[in-house]
Design an enzyme around this catalytic site. Structure first.
Site, PDB file in Angstrom:
ATOM      1  N   PHE A  37     -70.997  -1.843  96.133  1.00 30.72           N
ATOM      2  CA  PHE A  37     -71.728  -3.294  96.662  1.00 30.72           C
ATOM      3  C   PHE A  37     -73.153  -2.652  97.278  1.00 30.72           C
ATOM      4  O   PHE A  37     -72.950  -1.851  98.229  1.00 30.72           O
ATOM      5  CB  PHE A  37     -70.830  -3.833  97.680  1.00 30.72           C
ATOM      6  CG  PHE A  37     -71.539  -5.127  98.278  1.00 30.72           C
ATOM      7  CD1 PHE A  37     -71.634  -6.134  97.597  1.00 30.72           C
ATOM      8  CD2 PHE A  37     -72.298  -4.959  99.452  1.00 30.72           C
ATOM      9  CE1 PHE A  37     -72.255  -7.406  97.921  1.00 30.72           C
ATOM     10  CE2 PHE A  37     -73.011  -6.138 100.205  1.00 30.72           C
ATOM     11  CZ  PHE A  37     -73.119  -7.374  99.293  1.00 30.72           C
ATOM     12  N   ASP A  45     -76.020   5.615  99.999  1.00 32.24           N
ATOM     13  CA  ASP A  45     -76.456   4.264 100.823  1.00 32.24           C
ATOM     14  C   ASP A  45     -75.466   4.096 101.892  1.00 32.24           C
ATOM     15  O   ASP A  45     -74.154   3.721 101.831  1.00 32.24           O
ATOM     16  CB  ASP A  45     -75.783   3.046  99.679  1.00 32.24           C
ATOM     17  CG  ASP A  45     -76.101   1.720 100.383  1.00 32.24           C
ATOM     18  OD1 ASP A  45     -76.181   1.546 101.517  1.00 32.24           O
ATOM     19  OD2 ASP A  45     -75.505   0.611  99.591  1.00 32.24           O
ATOM     20  N   LYS A  65     -78.625  -2.552 108.446  1.00 28.20           N
ATOM     21  CA  LYS A  65     -77.591  -3.061 109.333  1.00 28.20           C
ATOM     22  C   LYS A  65     -77.838  -2.588 110.792  1.00 28.20           C
ATOM     23  O   LYS A  65     -78.236  -3.286 111.615  1.00 28.20           O
ATOM     24  CB  LYS A  65     -76.255  -3.024 108.823  1.00 28.20           C
ATOM     25  CG  LYS A  65     -76.099  -3.904 107.433  1.00 28.20           C
ATOM     26  CD  LYS A  65     -74.652  -4.066 107.339  1.00 28.20           C
ATOM     27  CE  LYS A  65     -74.367  -4.651 105.754  1.00 28.20           C
ATOM     28  NZ  LYS A  65     -74.737  -6.274 105.794  1.00 28.20           N
TER      29      LYS A  65
END
Length: 406
Positions: free
Chosen positions: A146, A231, A260
């Site tokens: 994801f 990531d 984030k």
């Protein structure tokens, strides 16, 4: 609880469903305020937040240091665009590069933007530096990944909800099983410009790869002349007990993709961090973002970096994570929980299907004042703010136990 407040919550949910696209299916709770690890809804009910905005709220809701940094910057300047320099940009880039052990930073806003930036950078590097023939660059990714929901990213996703109906898809990606060293080695060839991986797969259910896998990725990419892109949008910045999840195997990738928590739960901030040899392939006009690296974002992110430098939050994630995983492990074996995995203050809990879907379990926990989110059927993701207290974790686990015993 007053009748007016109930009506107000129901009306707000109805208005949301009437006037917004249905690309999310939120739990039926309407948050009005928050602090630390606690959320309060419009009816005045309090909840423990065990999701932390998918790690965007690593430092909790409205951390005083981050709010103070934002307020101070709001009184000065918020946006200039990259058409001009501003006085927070140099410090942000240098401090983040130093935190990562890298040389250069390219700031964006969202995690998906940062992933797109990494893909573009890797391709240009492949053509200009590695010498891959034009338009033949390949990037190896992992199944179950994801990395966002842009058109390019869903092109190499195997999640039908994210992918179906959005073709034609972007070519240039090779998918191998996550954690399979042999499959990865077989996939990397002369046209491979990068291997793009999550060190721990979050959306897939907080999947930790086999020991030694990340080191193998580092070895294979170094030997084959490809970039290792980590990531760390969800796993990075303290979540797993280290600043970066790659550190658990002593691995330093060629590029970090961050987001984030970098914005402290205040503003969206993301970044690609790498060496001068890699990010130096970009030239004026080749990539950009109006809001990327804006003064307000830099001010908040600088405070985030300062907080991470103390090591306090990594230590909390380690110590509280050990406690959390021990307590969650007590749920395994009675027929209700089939597996618990994760690292630091991050866990995936597989609930036996006979207890209902993950969504149903999340709704039952919500009724008991604990907010979590499901993924992939019957898996519950737990990722509390790193400021949560031990007794709050204990309360959450007890409510989990009560739900499974009901």
């Amino acid at each position: 609880m007053s009748e007016e407040s109930v009506d107000g919550a129901a009306a707000l949910i109805a208005a949301t469903e009437a006037h917004s696209a249905r690309n999310y299916h939120p739990l039926p709770v309407v948050v009005a305020s928050a602090e630390g690890s606690t959320l309060v809804d419009v009816e005045g009910r309090r909840y423990l937040d065990l999701l932390a905005g998918y790690s965007a709220l690593n430092f909790g809701h409205r951390h005083p240091r981050l709010i103070a940094a934002a307020k101070e910057q709001l009184d000065r300047v918020t946006l200039t665009s990259r058409a001009f320099h501003h006085d927070r940009f140099a410090a942000f880039c240098s401090e983040l590069a130093q935190l990562c052990g890298m040389e250069m930073v390219l700031p964006m806003n969202t995690g998906a933007e940062a992933v797109e930036t990494a893909i573009k950078t890797a391709r240009r590097w492949g053509y200009q530096v590695k010498g891959v023939p034009s338009d033949q660059a390949r990037i190896v990714v992992a199944g179950g990944n994801f990395h966002g929901r842009t058109t390019t990213v869903v092109s190499f996703s195997d999640d039908p909800d994210a992918r179906d109906g959005f073709g034609p898809y972007t070519p240039g990606f090779d998918v191998v099983p996550f954690g399979d060293e042999a499959a990865l080695e077989a996939a990397v060839d002369d046209r491979t410009v990068a291997v793009l991986l999550e060190p721990i797969q979050g959306e897939a259910g907080v999947l930790v790869p086999p020991a030694g896998y990340l080191a193998a990725v580092r070895r294979i990419t170094a030997e084959r002349g490809a970039l290792f892109i980590a990531d760390e949008i969800q796993s990075g910045l303290g979540r797993t007990g280290r600043t970066f999840a790659c550190e658990h195997e002593g691995v330093v990738p060629d590029m970090y993709v961050l987001g984030k928590a970098l914005g402290g739960g205040v503003v969206p901030v993301s970044a690609v961090v790498s060496s001068r040899a890699v990010l130096g392939v970009l030239s004026p006009g080749s990539h950009g973002s109006t809001f990327g690296g804006n003064p307000l974002a830099c001010a908040v992110a600088l405070e985030v970096i300062a907080m991470l430098r103390s090591g306090e939050y990594q230590q909390r994630a380690t110590e509280l994570g050990t406690h959390l995983h021990h307590e969650l492990s007590t749920l395994v074996g009675g027929g209700s929980v089939t597996a618990v995995r994760g690292r630091g203050l991050w866990a995936g809990v597989d609930v036996a299907p006979r207890f209902g879907t993950g969504r149903q379990v999340a709704e039952r926990l919500m009724q008991r004042g604990v907010l979590v989110k499901d993924t992939h059927g019957s898996t519950i993701r737990i990722a509390p703010p790193l400021v949560i207290e031990k007794d709050e974790l204990d309360e959450a686990v007890e409510q989990f136990r009560a739900v499974l015993s009901a």
